[in-house]
Design an enzyme around this catalytic site. Structure first.
Site, short mmCIF file in Angstrom:
data_model
loop_
_atom_site.label_atom_id
_atom_site.label_comp_id
_atom_site.label_asym_id
_atom_site.label_seq_id
_atom_site.Cartn_x
_atom_site.Cartn_y
_atom_site.Cartn_z
N ASP A 245 -75.42 -34.64 -2.66
CA ASP A 245 -75.31 -33.19 -2.77
C ASP A 245 -76.03 -32.79 -4.07
O ASP A 245 -76.06 -33.56 -5.02
CB ASP A 245 -73.81 -32.85 -2.87
CG ASP A 245 -73.47 -31.39 -2.73
OD1 ASP A 245 -72.92 -31.02 -1.70
OD2 ASP A 245 -73.74 -30.62 -3.70
N HIS B 274 -75.04 -30.83 -6.21
CA HIS B 274 -74.05 -30.66 -7.28
C HIS B 274 -73.39 -32.00 -7.61
O HIS B 274 -73.18 -32.83 -6.72
CB HIS B 274 -72.98 -29.64 -6.85
CG HIS B 274 -73.54 -28.29 -6.55
ND1 HIS B 274 -73.84 -27.89 -5.25
CD2 HIS B 274 -73.89 -27.27 -7.37
CE1 HIS B 274 -74.34 -26.65 -5.29
NE2 HIS B 274 -74.38 -26.26 -6.55
N HIS C 150 -65.60 -31.47 -4.86
CA HIS C 150 -65.22 -30.86 -6.15
C HIS C 150 -63.71 -30.74 -6.35
O HIS C 150 -63.26 -30.50 -7.47
CB HIS C 150 -65.82 -29.46 -6.29
CG HIS C 150 -67.31 -29.44 -6.32
ND1 HIS C 150 -68.04 -30.20 -7.19
CD2 HIS C 150 -68.22 -28.74 -5.57
CE1 HIS C 150 -69.35 -29.99 -6.99
NE2 HIS C 150 -69.47 -29.11 -6.01
N ASP D 72 -77.48 -29.32 0.38
CA ASP D 72 -78.03 -28.33 -0.54
C ASP D 72 -79.08 -28.92 -1.47
O ASP D 72 -79.66 -28.21 -2.29
CB ASP D 72 -76.91 -27.62 -1.35
CG ASP D 72 -75.87 -28.58 -1.90
OD1 ASP D 72 -76.10 -29.81 -1.84
OD2 ASP D 72 -74.82 -28.10 -2.38
#
Ligand SMILES: [Zn+2]
Length: 404
Positions: A146, A148, A111, A235
Site C-alpha cells: 500500500d 501508506h 492502520h 493506492d
C-alpha cells in the site's frame, strides 16, 4: 488508507474462470476474536455506535479516533466482522493446509490500532490473521505495498521477533500516517524485525521491482518464515486519487507473482485504493496471477459497473502518467537497500527464533445457529451470490463455520 470496495468482485466475475478454485464465504468474526488484539472497550463501542447515536458520545468518539477519517456509517460493525472473518478464515485454511494461498480483497485494514481507528481502518484484520498464523508457525512475514506505511501491523509486532514486518511506502512531506522511516527497525526482542522502505513520489515499475525483489529475497533467505501475509493496497498504482506513485498493473502485480514463487503459505489482502476502476483492475489482475491465469487485455462486457472501465477504454491497463517526476533516484534506492541489508545482516548472526510452544488450535467459538440461519445470510446474501457468481464457478458455502 483503505476503503471498502465492491467493484473487484464484479469485475472478477466478468472473466470466464472454468477452473476456478474454491470461493468461500467467510463467517463473520466474533467480537471476542477481535479482542484478542483490540481493547475490549473499543470493540464494544464499535459494536454499539450508530450514525444516530454518535453525537451523544463525543468523548469516546474522540478517544477512539472516530469521525472524520473514520466515520460511523450504517452497518459499520458488520463490515468489520465480514472483512475480519475473511482474513482470519484465510489464515485458518493456510494453517490446516486447506489452501496454499488465501485471498481476501476486502481485508487489509492496516492502520487500525489496539484502541483506535485510523485511516478508515477500524479492526485490524491483518494483525488478527497473523496472530492466527502464529498458532502454527514460528515466524510470519508481513509485507505491505500500500502507498501508506503499514503502521498498525508494525506497531502490533514491533517488540517481537516472531513477525517481521516489511513496508514499502511513500514517506515524507507529512504523508499519512507519517511513520515508517528507515531507522524505525523494531525494539527489544523485535529489534531489526521491522523493515521500512521509505520511498518518494513518482516510484516507477523498474525501481520498485528492483527494491522489492532484492529486499524480499534477502528477508525470505534470512528469516525463513512459515507463512507470509501480503497487503496489496492499490493506492500505489499510477493515477490513484490519493497516491503519488507511478506503478502499472504489472509493476504492482510483480510483487504478488514474486512472493508466490517462494511457495510459502500466503495470505493476500486488499488495502487502500482511491481510483476505483484501477483498484478493480489491480485485484482482478492479481487474482489471475495467483491462479496462473492469463486474462484478456479487454474487459469483457458485463452487467455490473462496466461503465467504470470507460476511463481506459475498457482495458485491463493502468497507464503510468508522465506528469509525475520519479524522485527515487538509483542512488537513493541503493542507499536504502544497503541500509536494509545491513540491518538484516545483524539478524544473520543472531540465534534463530525457536519454535515456541504451539498454542491450542484456533479459538473459534461454536457457531451460532441463529447467525448461520438468519434471513440476511440465507436470503439476502445467497440471493446476491446467485447474481454475481458465474455458473461455472465452484462456490462453496459450507464447513467454514467450524473453522475447518
Ligand atoms: Zn493506503
Amino acid at each position: 488508507m483503505t476503503r471498502p470496495v465492491h467493484t473487484p468482485h464484479a469485475s472478477l466475475t466478468a472473466f470466464p474462470n472454468p477452473h476456478s478454485r474454491l470461493a468461500k464465504r467467510p463467517r463473520r468474526s466474533y467480537p471476542v476474536e477481535m479482542a484478542t488484539f483490540h481493547a475490549e472497550d473499543y470493540v464494544d463501542f464499535l459494536s454499539k455506535i450508530t450514525p444516530d447515536t454518535q453525537h451523544e458520545h463525543a468523548t469516546q468518539m474522540q478517544k477512539y479516533n472516530l469521525g472524520e477519517d473514520c466515520p460511523i456509517f450504517d452497518g459499520l460493525f458488520d463490515f468489520c466482522k465480514l472483512y475480519t472473518g475473511g482474513s482470519i478464515d484465510g489464515a485458518v485454511r493456510l494453517n490446516h493446509g486447506l489452501s496454499d494461498i488465501a485471498v481476501n480483497w476486502s481485508g487489509g485494514l492496516h492502520h487500525a490500532k489496539k484502541s483506535e481507528a485510523s485511516g478508515f481502518c477500524y479492526i485490524n484484520d491483518l494483525v488478527l490473521a497473523i496472530l492466527e498464523l502464529l498458532k502454527h508457525h514460528a515466524r510470519v512475514v508481513y509485507i505491505d505495498i500500500d502507498i501508506h506505511h503499514g503502521d498498525g501491523v508494525e506497531e502490533a509486532f514491533y517488540l517481537t521477533d516472531r513477525v517481521m514486518t516489511v513496508s514499502f511506502h511513500k514517506f515524507g512531506d507529512a504523508f499519512f500516517p507519517g511513520t515508517g522511516a528507515l531507522d524505525q527497525v523494531g525494539g527489544a526482542a523485535g529489534k531489526y524485525y521491522s523493515v521500512n522502505v521509505p520511498l518518494r513520489d513518482g516510484m516507477d515499475d523498474d525501481g520498485f521491482r528492483v527494491i522489492f525483489k532484492s529486499v524480499m529475497q534477502k528477508v525470505m533467505d534470512t528469516y525463513r518464515p512459515g507463512a507470509v501475509v501480503l497487503q496489496c493496497g492499490a493506492d500505489s498504482l499510477a493515477a490513484d486519487r490519493l497516491g503519488c506513485f507511478n506503478l502499472s498493473l504489472d509493476g504492482h502485480a510483480d510483487c504478488v507473482k514474486f512472493m508466490k514463487t517462494f511457495k510459502v503459505p500466503l495470505l493476500v489482502t486488499g488495502g487502500g485504493g482511491y481510483t476505483k476502476s484501477n483498484v478493480a483492475r489491480c485485484w482482478t489482475y492479481e487474482t489471475a496471477a495467483l491462479l496462473d491465469r492469463e486474462i484478456s487485455a479487454d474487459i469483457p462486457e458485463h452487467d455490473f459497473y462496466y461503465e467504470y472501465y470507460a476511463d481506459v477504454e475498457y482495458k485491463m491497463k493502468v497507464q503510468p502518467t508522465n506528469y509525475i517526476e520519479n524522485l527515487n533516484t538509483k542512488s537513493y534506492l541503493q542507499d536504502i537497500q544497503q541500509k536494509v541489508f545491513e540491518n538484516l545482516r545483524a539478524l544473520e548472526h543472531a540465534p534463530g527464533v525457536a519454535m515456541h510452544e504451539v498454542p491450542p488450535d484456533s479459538m473459534i467459538p461454536e457457531f451460532d445457529e441463529d447467525d448461520l440461519n438468519c434471513d440476511e445470510r440465507n436470503g439476502g446474501e445467497t440471493g446476491r451470490d446467485a447474481r454475481v457468481f458465474r455458473d461455472d464457478e465452484f462456490y462453496d458455502d459450507d464447513g467454514d463455520q467450524d473453522g475447518s
